[in-house]
Scaffold this motif. Sequence first.
Motif, PDB file in Angstrom:
ATOM      1  N   UNK A  55      32.212  35.512  44.978  1.00 39.10           N
ATOM      2  CA  UNK A  55      31.800  36.714  44.257  1.00 39.10           C
ATOM      3  C   UNK A  55      32.860  37.153  43.254  1.00 39.10           C
ATOM      4  N   UNK A  56      34.139  37.061  43.650  1.00 37.63           N
ATOM      5  CA  UNK A  56      35.236  37.472  42.761  1.00 37.63           C
ATOM      6  C   UNK A  56      35.290  36.646  41.480  1.00 37.63           C
ATOM      7  N   UNK A  57      34.905  35.379  41.569  1.00 37.27           N
ATOM      8  CA  UNK A  57      35.030  34.488  40.407  1.00 37.27           C
ATOM      9  C   UNK A  57      33.689  34.145  39.768  1.00 37.27           C
ATOM     10  N   UNK A  58      32.613  34.746  40.258  1.00 33.28           N
ATOM     11  CA  UNK A  58      31.309  34.498  39.663  1.00 33.28           C
ATOM     12  C   UNK A  58      30.730  33.126  39.953  1.00 33.28           C
ATOM     13  N   UNK A  59      31.056  32.596  41.109  1.00 31.63           N
ATOM     14  CA  UNK A  59      30.522  31.293  41.545  1.00 31.63           C
ATOM     15  C   UNK A  59      29.710  31.496  42.816  1.00 31.63           C
ATOM     16  N   UNK A  60      29.129  30.432  43.303  1.00 26.57           N
ATOM     17  CA  UNK A  60      28.389  30.485  44.568  1.00 26.57           C
ATOM     18  C   UNK A  60      29.258  29.912  45.690  1.00 26.57           C
ATOM     19  N   UNK A  61      29.000  30.365  46.920  1.00 23.88           N
ATOM     20  CA  UNK A  61      29.813  29.949  48.063  1.00 23.88           C
ATOM     21  C   UNK A  61      29.906  28.437  48.222  1.00 23.88           C
ATOM     22  N   UNK A  62      28.809  27.670  48.028  1.00 27.96           N
ATOM     23  CA  UNK A  62      28.943  26.219  48.184  1.00 27.96           C
ATOM     24  C   UNK A  62      29.961  25.595  47.220  1.00 27.96           C
TER      25      UNK A  62
END
Length: 94
Positions: A55-62
């Motif tokens: 969330x902090x970097x604008x990516x998804x957990x996978x």
Amino acid sequence: MGKSINAKELIAKRYGKEGSKEREEFRDNAFSFYFGEIIKNRRKELHLSQENLAEKVGKKRPYISRIENGEDIRLSNFALLANALGLSIQLTAE
């Protein structure tokens, strides 16, 4: 006493001589693993979940999971993750 093992010789025997395709592939995989471990250890130090970091970097957990498992990472994404984790990157000339 046992025989001494030279790490350079062991790596050459297992992954080929320096400059060979196999050796370069091993080197790339080793760096990816190393960078993934840095990211994972720092994330855990900060008590962040993979989801929180994503969330902090604008990516998804996978994506975070793949990086931590040693998949190749682009320098721009490594810098993004490092910044989010309060890490700095230092480049030096050899």
